[in-house]
Scaffold this active site. Structure first.
Site, short mmCIF file in Angstrom:
data_model
loop_
_atom_site.label_atom_id
_atom_site.label_comp_id
_atom_site.label_asym_id
_atom_site.label_seq_id
_atom_site.Cartn_x
_atom_site.Cartn_y
_atom_site.Cartn_z
CB SER A 142 -0.85 0.00 1.27
OG SER A 142 -1.43 1.27 1.50
CE1 TYR A 155 -4.68 -1.82 4.95
CE2 TYR A 155 -3.31 0.10 4.53
CZ TYR A 155 -4.07 -0.95 4.06
OH TYR A 155 -4.22 -1.13 2.70
P1 NAD Z 1 -11.49 -6.04 -0.25
O1 NAD Z 1 -12.14 -5.85 1.08
O2 NAD Z 1 -12.28 -5.83 -1.49
O3 NAD Z 1 -10.82 -7.47 -0.34
C1 NAD Z 1 -10.17 -8.07 0.74
C2 NAD Z 1 -10.12 -9.57 0.52
O4 NAD Z 1 -9.46 -10.18 1.63
C3 NAD Z 1 -11.50 -10.20 0.43
O5 NAD Z 1 -11.47 -11.24 -0.53
C4 NAD Z 1 -11.69 -10.79 1.82
O6 NAD Z 1 -12.60 -11.87 1.88
C5 NAD Z 1 -10.28 -11.21 2.11
N1 NAD Z 1 -10.03 -11.46 3.53
C6 NAD Z 1 -10.22 -10.62 4.58
N2 NAD Z 1 -9.89 -11.25 5.73
C7 NAD Z 1 -9.49 -12.50 5.39
C8 NAD Z 1 -9.03 -13.62 6.12
N3 NAD Z 1 -8.91 -13.59 7.47
N4 NAD Z 1 -8.71 -14.74 5.45
C9 NAD Z 1 -8.83 -14.81 4.10
N5 NAD Z 1 -9.26 -13.77 3.35
C10 NAD Z 1 -9.57 -12.63 4.00
O7 NAD Z 1 -10.24 -5.06 -0.22
P2 NAD Z 1 -9.18 -4.60 -1.33
O8 NAD Z 1 -9.20 -3.13 -1.33
O9 NAD Z 1 -9.32 -5.34 -2.59
O10 NAD Z 1 -7.84 -5.02 -0.59
C11 NAD Z 1 -6.96 -6.01 -1.05
C12 NAD Z 1 -5.56 -5.65 -0.61
O11 NAD Z 1 -5.18 -4.41 -1.18
C13 NAD Z 1 -5.41 -5.49 0.90
O12 NAD Z 1 -4.21 -6.06 1.34
C14 NAD Z 1 -5.37 -3.98 1.08
O13 NAD Z 1 -4.69 -3.60 2.22
C15 NAD Z 1 -4.65 -3.57 -0.19
N6 NAD Z 1 -4.82 -2.19 -0.57
C16 NAD Z 1 -6.04 -1.70 -0.86
C17 NAD Z 1 -6.16 -0.36 -1.22
C18 NAD Z 1 -7.47 0.25 -1.55
O14 NAD Z 1 -7.53 1.47 -1.65
N7 NAD Z 1 -8.53 -0.50 -1.74
C19 NAD Z 1 -5.02 0.45 -1.27
C20 NAD Z 1 -3.79 -0.11 -0.96
C21 NAD Z 1 -3.69 -1.42 -0.62
#
Ligand code: NAD
Length: 260
Positions: A142, A155
């Protein structure tokens, strides 16, 4: 490009992970998807990947906060497809609160899911990759692996840790044809971002609209959310032969956020 390879993407029932899983499948890789959610909806996504991209796809319900389940998921993926070539550590959660009120159990959960799960998965996947002299490990970090924001202590700590894990693994595997990198997105419009808006509004005393404009998009010089497809395309590039010398890198895809 990835025919005959297999990829495991943690947290791929939604958002960025699902886009990465679909993009790798589009390149011909067999896929293990993982994550929580509605059983029927997950089965629909799994079946759609098989049908659209003519690959095999399995689903693992492993909980990324539980080490034995992670190890078992890696083993199943490896055995089902005969190898595990691409590991994308993507599962992640967020919690927003001032540090003095930050629940201890939320700290433990975020460190487990956003950081320790990558350690357990890499640890289990590396022997196979090393023996085959080919592998790609991609960690969804991130912008918060490079800079901090208030009220996100767990985080930010976990993502900075993930960047360190990435560099260490890259060095250990550099002579084995295995690369390890992190992708560091800025704000991407997914359920993870949508769900943190009410708590951020509360913590900062703002309306939800103000949070979107003055906190989230204010951080991004482009004033636009990054898309899941853009992140997925970068992951596909990292799996290509052209990217074989990119290892230990932290690749920002954040509309200029961390350039400021
Ligand atoms: P999201 O909530 O759409 O997806 C998260 C996924 O993780 C889902 O499939 C959920 O079921 C799974 N998950 C959560 N807890 C879990 C567990 N205990 N075991 C197995 N699976 C689990 O979120 P996203 O935005 O797609 O995030 C994905 C990654 O991207 C994360 O690591 C997040 O930190 C990172 N990220 C997101 C953003 C953003 O702006 N959306 C920015 C930077 C980084």
């Amino acid at each position: 490009m990835l025919q005959g390879k297999s990829a495991l993407v943690t947290g791929s029932t939604s958002g960025i992970g699902l886009a990465i899983a679909r993009a790798l499948a589009a390149q011909g890789a067999n896929i293990t998807i993982n994550g929580f959610g509605d059983k029927d909806a997950i089965e629909k996504e799994r079946a759609a990947i098989e049908k659209e991209f003519k690959v095999r796809a399995i689903y693992s319900p492993a909980d990324m906060s539980k080490a034995p389940e992670i190890t078992e998921m890696v083993r199943t993926s490896d055995q089902t497809f005969g190898s595990l070539d691409i590991l994308v550590n993507n599962a992640g959660i967020q919690f927003v609160s001032p540090i003095e009120e930050f629940p201890v159990e939320k700290w433990d959960q975020i460190i487990a899911i956003n950081l320790s799960s990558a350690f357990h998965a890499v640890r289990a996947a590396v022997p196979g990759m090393k023996s085959r002299k080919w592998g790609r490990i991609i960690n969804t970090a991130s912008a918060h692996s490079l800079v901090a924001s208030p009220f996100k202590v767990a985080y930010v700590s976990a993502k900075h840790g993930l960047a360190g894990l990435t560099k260490t693994v890259a060095l250990e595997l550099a002579t084995f044809g295995v690369t390890c990198n992190c992708i560091s997105p800025g704000y991407v419009w997914t359920p993870l971002v949508e769900k943190q808006i009410p708590d951020t509004a509360k913590a900062r005393g703002m309306t939800e609209e103000q949070v979107k404009r003055d906190v989230l998009l204010a951080a991004q010089p482009t004033k636009e959310f990054v898309t899941v497809e853009e992140v997925a395309d970068l992951a596909v590039y990292l799996c290509s032969d052209a990217a074989k010398s990119i290892t230990g890198a932290n690749l920002s895809i954040d509309g200029g956020w961390t350039a400021e």
